[in-house]
Design a protein around this motif. Structure first.
Motif, PDB file in Angstrom:
ATOM      1  N   PHE A 419       0.790  -1.280  -0.199  1.00 28.47           N
ATOM      2  CA  PHE A 419       0.422   0.074   0.113  1.00 28.47           C
ATOM      3  C   PHE A 419       0.823   1.629   0.594  1.00 28.47           C
ATOM      4  N   GLY A 420       2.065   1.062   0.047  1.00 32.02           N
ATOM      5  CA  GLY A 420       3.088   2.319   0.657  1.00 32.02           C
ATOM      6  C   GLY A 420       2.930   3.345  -0.675  1.00 32.02           C
ATOM      7  N   PRO A 421       3.017   2.894  -1.889  1.00 32.13           N
ATOM      8  CA  PRO A 421       3.452   3.339  -2.693  1.00 32.13           C
ATOM      9  C   PRO A 421       2.520   4.014  -3.340  1.00 32.13           C
ATOM     10  N   SER A 422       1.594   3.732  -3.375  1.00 33.69           N
ATOM     11  CA  SER A 422       0.230   4.183  -3.563  1.00 33.69           C
ATOM     12  C   SER A 422      -0.516   5.298  -2.603  1.00 33.69           C
ATOM     13  N   LEU A 423      -0.101   5.392  -1.814  1.00 35.16           N
ATOM     14  CA  LEU A 423      -0.415   6.397  -0.545  1.00 35.16           C
ATOM     15  C   LEU A 423       0.168   7.555  -1.321  1.00 35.16           C
ATOM     16  N   ALA A 424       1.374   7.602  -1.314  1.00 35.53           N
ATOM     17  CA  ALA A 424       2.308   8.372  -1.632  1.00 35.53           C
ATOM     18  C   ALA A 424       2.313   8.837  -2.945  1.00 35.53           C
ATOM     19  N   TRP A 425       1.335   8.293  -4.041  1.00 34.70           N
ATOM     20  CA  TRP A 425       1.404   8.927  -5.405  1.00 34.70           C
ATOM     21  C   TRP A 425      -0.096   9.366  -5.258  1.00 34.70           C
ATOM     22  N   GLY A 426      -0.488   9.041  -4.017  1.00 40.64           N
ATOM     23  CA  GLY A 426      -1.923   9.371  -3.820  1.00 40.64           C
ATOM     24  C   GLY A 426      -1.747  11.078  -3.691  1.00 40.64           C
ATOM     25  N   ALA A 427      -0.312  11.615  -3.494  1.00 38.70           N
ATOM     26  CA  ALA A 427      -0.919  12.889  -2.218  1.00 38.70           C
ATOM     27  C   ALA A 427      -0.283  14.351  -3.664  1.00 38.70           C
ATOM     28  N   LEU A 428      -0.057  13.265  -4.912  1.00 39.86           N
ATOM     29  CA  LEU A 428       0.657  13.927  -5.657  1.00 39.86           C
ATOM     30  C   LEU A 428      -0.642  15.090  -6.470  1.00 39.86           C
ATOM     31  N   PRO A 429      -1.318  15.379  -6.134  1.00 39.22           N
ATOM     32  CA  PRO A 429      -2.503  16.854  -7.054  1.00 39.22           C
ATOM     33  C   PRO A 429      -2.134  17.822  -5.739  1.00 39.22           C
ATOM     34  N   CYS A 430      -1.717  17.501  -4.491  1.00 39.42           N
ATOM     35  CA  CYS A 430      -0.918  18.505  -3.623  1.00 39.42           C
ATOM     36  C   CYS A 430       0.435  19.152  -4.396  1.00 39.42           C
ATOM     37  N   ALA A 431       1.289  18.689  -5.702  1.00 37.87           N
ATOM     38  CA  ALA A 431       2.171  19.667  -5.545  1.00 37.87           C
ATOM     39  C   ALA A 431       1.380  20.600  -6.938  1.00 37.87           C
ATOM     40  N   PHE A 432       0.024  20.572  -7.464  1.00 38.84           N
ATOM     41  CA  PHE A 432      -0.025  21.864  -8.180  1.00 38.84           C
ATOM     42  C   PHE A 432      -1.804  22.366  -7.777  1.00 38.84           C
ATOM     43  N   TRP A 433      -1.296  22.258  -6.319  1.00 38.64           N
ATOM     44  CA  TRP A 433      -2.044  23.402  -5.865  1.00 38.64           C
ATOM     45  C   TRP A 433      -2.185  24.533  -5.879  1.00 38.64           C
ATOM     46  N   PRO A 434      -3.165  25.626  -5.683  1.00 35.89           N
ATOM     47  CA  PRO A 434      -2.935  27.136  -5.689  1.00 35.89           C
ATOM     48  C   PRO A 434      -2.161  27.212  -4.405  1.00 35.89           C
ATOM     49  N   GLU A 435      -0.863  27.557  -4.777  1.00 37.19           N
ATOM     50  CA  GLU A 435       0.344  28.045  -3.122  1.00 37.19           C
ATOM     51  C   GLU A 435      -0.173  29.057  -2.391  1.00 37.19           C
ATOM     52  N   GLU A 436      -1.452  30.336  -3.233  1.00 40.62           N
ATOM     53  CA  GLU A 436      -1.764  30.637  -2.020  1.00 40.62           C
ATOM     54  C   GLU A 436      -3.116  30.608  -1.661  1.00 40.62           C
ATOM     55  N   ALA A 437      -3.582  29.330  -1.849  1.00 40.13           N
ATOM     56  CA  ALA A 437      -4.283  28.637  -0.750  1.00 40.13           C
ATOM     57  C   ALA A 437      -3.602  27.794   0.316  1.00 40.13           C
ATOM     58  N   VAL A 438      -3.113  27.399   0.556  1.00 41.89           N
ATOM     59  CA  VAL A 438      -1.926  26.478   1.453  1.00 41.89           C
ATOM     60  C   VAL A 438      -1.759  27.049   3.051  1.00 41.89           C
ATOM     61  N   TYR A 439      -2.139  26.320   3.842  1.00 41.29           N
ATOM     62  CA  TYR A 439      -1.694  27.463   5.171  1.00 41.29           C
ATOM     63  C   TYR A 439       0.175  26.216   5.833  1.00 41.29           C
ATOM     64  N   ASP A 440       0.402  27.759   5.422  1.00 41.84           N
ATOM     65  CA  ASP A 440       1.730  27.733   6.466  1.00 41.84           C
ATOM     66  C   ASP A 440       2.044  28.699   7.421  1.00 41.84           C
TER      67      ASP A 440
END
Length: 519
Positions: A419-440
């Motif tokens: 299950f590990g590889p699928s879990l990691a690749w499942g986060a890939l949309p976050c690489a393209f999420w609008p930066e102004e929408a991300v809490y930091d």
């Protein structure tokens, strides 16, 4: 496979940045603690009345209402969205106030969760509190975020690596496979831009916490009493960080570590799923007719048998008695994954595997995967997958280079080969999420808050025990209650010791010794 964090009770029952200023509890220079933001700044938002009425669904004694909140709290006079809320009145006369609850997700419905009050909390707690659940912004009956159509979601969730690798193994994708994953992830984000361009910028958990504070005020509670499970712990931690002086009692059960970004969370979660998988396989092998082996086989033998079977489904899909979807490796994995959230699902997963291994029938495993991703019928999904990804990607910065996800998939595969590889690749949309929408906004340590209970289970699948230790340590007033056991979350999971501690804390604000274990 995006990371879903749902309480075990909710999973069983449902057989289912943000342009933020001053988000942290400390001033930017590390100086004195800032006060909670004033509700007065929200204008007539806090002058609403909850117009309670009969609910469209659920118990006959439940009552429902809606209220409005700003789409963007930086512009409180601008556009508004709607939050749906459900309440079950306390069963006794000596009422303390409201107990707000959230089952996890992101994307889980607190509105529906309340329907199962007797499973969520003890009778003693039900006597003293009105039980209140709401659908967070972007979810369900509240103003929902919708990105892909049902058919597009079927492709996005179910195709996985079938088209890019012979056995569907996502640990080492080909160059074409990585390109396909990137195209799918970019497509999801672009669909959100098209269908929810404003809401996608404002669905992060810090805003959910603000919405919950508005609800607390509208309910007439001076301070918040809250029970959050799984991802719901993240809501509670954000609330404590932003409104420490408005906390009465928070139970954060099955904790998320707020110091990790979405990719780190996915990799760390792989260890929890591997532990849970091995427990499931061990239990299966001890039973007559286990489809993964027989008595005398080792857990390693059983896991290897499962891995080989999953690889075979990438080349020869299982039959489907429900609809025309192809049940290849990705959908088969999702069905097995259901076993890792709660022991209560083990029997169904065993049956599904038996049908699949011996008869080539993947129908039960398909249905289990549908339940995990809230595909309520054969035509439509709830919007929980869109909310899941949108909130996850909004809650912390994630790597912007696709190569980081490939490296994480390899690392996660070492911890959890299946299950590990699928879990990691499942986060890939976050690489393209609008930066102004991300809490930091920095750490969630909630200086000035009263004692906050964090509950951790030693062999929790979805939220590893180390996350509970981390959250309890990060919160200045956090204290840890440990359940030694399997499954996801600790309260109301069969451990009388944990249940007593949670009840005493909620009812009388009793605080046990730090690190108290129930074993």
């Amino acid at each position: 496979m995006a990371t879903r964090l749902r309480t075990a009770v909710a999973a069983t029952l449902t057989g289912t940045v943000l342009l933020v200023s001053g988000c942290t509890g400390q001033a930017p220079d590390g100086g004195a603690e800032e006060p909670s933001e004033s509700l007065g700044a929200l204008g007539d938002i806090t002058e609403q009345e909850l117009d309670w009425d009969a609910c469209e669904s659920g118990p006959s004694d439940a009552e429902c209402a809606t209220y409005e909140v700003p789409l963007d709290y930086d512009e409180p006079g601008g556009d508004r969205i709607e939050i749906a809320v459900k309440r079950m009145a306390a069963t006794g006369d000596d009422v303390i106030g409201s107990l707000l609850v959230n089952p996890g997700g992101p994307g889980g419905s607190g509105y529906d969760y309340v329907d199962h009050a007797s499973f969520i909390v003890s009778d003693q707690v039900r006597e003293r509190f009105d039980l209140v659940g709401f659908d967070p912004r972007g979810v369900g009956r509240s103003t929902p975020i919708t990105c892909l159509s049902a058919a597009e979601l079927d492709d996005f969730i179910g195709e996985g690596a079938e088209s890019v690798d012979g056995d569907g193994d996502m640990a080492e994708l080909t160059e074409a496979g990585v390109a396909d994953m990137e195209e799918d992830s970019r497509g999801f984000v672009e669909a959100c831009r098209t269908n929810a361009p404003d809401l996608m910028l404002n669905v992060g958990t810090v805003n959910v916490a603000r919405d919950m504070d508005v609800l607390r005020a509208l309910l007439g509670d001076e301070k918040l009493t809250y029970l959050g499970a799984s991802y719901g712990t993240h809501i509670g931690a954000h609330y404590a960080e932003r409104f420490p002086d408005r906390v009465r009692a928070l139970v954060l059960d099955g904790a998320v570590d707020p110091t990790l970004d979405q990719l780190d969370l996915s990799v760390a979660q792989a260890t929890g799923f591997e532990t849970a998988l091995r427990a499931f396989v061990e239990d299966c092998l001890a039973r007559e007719g286990c489809p993964l082996g027989e008595s005398g086989d080792t857990v390693e033998d059983g896991v290897a048998a499962l891995d080989a079977f999953l690889a075979s489904t990438a080349e020869e899909p299982l039959s489907n008695a429900v609809d025309d979807r192809e049940i290849g490796r990705a959908r088969t994995e999702l069905g097995v994954l259901a076993a890792l959230y709660s022991e209560s699902w083990w029997e169904r997963v065993r049956q599904g595997l038996d049908d699949a291994v011996n008869d080539g029938d993947g129908t039960v495993l398909l249905q289990l995967g549908d339940e995990l991703y809230s595909r309520g019928d054969t035509q439509e999904y709830e919007n929980s997958t869109a909310a899941l990804i949108a909130v996850n990607c909004s809650d912390s910065p994630s790597p912007r280079e696709v190569g980081a996800y490939a490296e994480a998939a390899e690392e996660a595969g070492e911890e959890s080969p299946i299950f590990g590889p699928s879990l990691a690749w499942g986060a890939l949309p976050c690489a393209f999420w609008p930066e102004e929408a991300v809490y930091d906004g920095g750490p969630l340590d909630a200086p000035g808050a009263p004692p906050i209970m964090v509950v951790g289970t030693t062999r929790d699948s979805a939220t590893p025990y180390a996350w509970a230790e981390a959250l309890a340590g990060e919160l200045e007033s956090g204290f840890l209650v440990t359940r030694d056991g399997d499954g996801h979350t600790g309260y109301r999971m069969g451990d009388a010791c944990v249940d007593r501690m949670v009840d005493a804390y909620l009812l009388d604000l009793e605080v046990p010794g730090d690190g108290m274990a129930c074993a």
